[in-house]
Design a protein around this motif. Structure first.
Motif, short mmCIF file in Angstrom:
data_model
loop_
_atom_site.label_atom_id
_atom_site.label_comp_id
_atom_site.label_asym_id
_atom_site.label_seq_id
_atom_site.Cartn_x
_atom_site.Cartn_y
_atom_site.Cartn_z
N TRP A 1 -4.48 -0.80 -9.78
CA TRP A 1 -4.41 0.55 -9.31
C TRP A 1 -3.14 0.92 -8.62
O TRP A 1 -2.36 0.34 -8.09
N SER A 2 -3.02 2.27 -8.61
CA SER A 2 -2.08 3.00 -7.64
C SER A 2 -2.38 2.94 -6.23
O SER A 2 -3.40 2.88 -6.27
N PRO A 3 -1.60 2.53 -5.44
CA PRO A 3 -2.09 2.60 -3.87
C PRO A 3 -2.89 3.94 -3.51
O PRO A 3 -3.85 3.61 -2.70
N ASP A 4 -2.50 4.89 -4.17
CA ASP A 4 -3.44 6.10 -3.74
C ASP A 4 -4.89 6.42 -4.61
O ASP A 4 -5.37 7.23 -4.28
N GLU B 1 7.35 9.38 -3.57
CA GLU B 1 7.25 10.74 -3.04
C GLU B 1 8.52 11.46 -2.84
O GLU B 1 8.57 12.73 -2.99
N LYS B 2 9.74 10.65 -2.76
CA LYS B 2 10.91 11.27 -2.47
C LYS B 2 11.62 11.46 -3.89
O LYS B 2 12.60 12.05 -4.18
N ASP C 1 0.74 -1.10 -0.09
CA ASP C 1 -0.02 0.10 -0.03
C ASP C 1 0.82 1.24 0.15
O ASP C 1 0.23 2.37 0.15
N SER C 2 2.10 1.11 -0.36
CA SER C 2 3.11 2.21 -0.41
C SER C 2 2.97 3.03 -1.60
O SER C 2 2.27 2.63 -2.68
#
Length: 171
Positions: A162-165, A77-78, A55-56
């Motif tokens: 799906w992407s986790p978000d 994210e980074k 889920d990251s």
């Protein structure tokens, strides 16, 4: 007048024959499909197939380099990319992240149909309809086509994710 008519008929026939000769044969298509395997190692770092990690917001992929396969982790994210440690590689490969065969996916019909895939947040559903990728909002029932170029012989794979978000559906 007869000469002009004869000239037009000859010209039309020549153009028609030229068009027919320009069509590819089954052997031409077979040769074209065999190029991917023939030149598979000729283009390093091609053929990236991302796989989300739980889920990251991270995913991993394999790069085919002249030195062999390199496993890479991307932190979205980074905005970083690093080599995957061997211990993590063994764990991820042993989980349910199987690698699909390297073939043209539309060669068989096994990927033409499949179950609709709910987004991680449960607000949307991705599915295949008329050989294209669609997303449906659960609350409103509104459908949106994400692709429009699918056809019976050139359809999108039903192996959706799906992407986790839940912001992106990946065909």
């Amino acid at each position: 007048m007869k000469k002009q008519l004869l000239l037009l008929v000859a010209l039309g026939t020549g153009l028609s024959i030229g068009t027919l000769l320009a069509q590819g044969t089954a052997d031409d298509y077979a040769r074209a499909f065999s190029l991917a395997e023939k030149y598979r190692d000729a283009v390093p770092n091609s053929n990236v197939n991302p796989r989300w990690i739980g889920d990251s917001h991270n995913f991993w992929y394999v790069r085919n380099t002249p030195e062999g396969e390199k496993y890479v982790i991307v932190d979205t994210e980074k905005k970083t990319r690093v080599a995957m440690p061997d211990t993590m590689k063994q764990r991820l490969l042993s989980e349910n992240n199987r690698r699909w065969p390297s073939r043209y996916w539309a060669e068989t019909d096994e990927e033409r149909t499949g179950d609709s895939i709910p987004s991680p947040d449960g607000k949307k559903i991705a599915f295949i309809k008329n050989s294209n990728v669609y997303v449906k909002e659960v609350a409103s029932g509104q459908e949106k086509a994400l692709s429009m170029d699918g056809a019976p012989g050139e359809y999108y794979s039903a192996r959706l994710s799906w992407s986790p978000d839940s912001k992106k559906s990946l065909p």
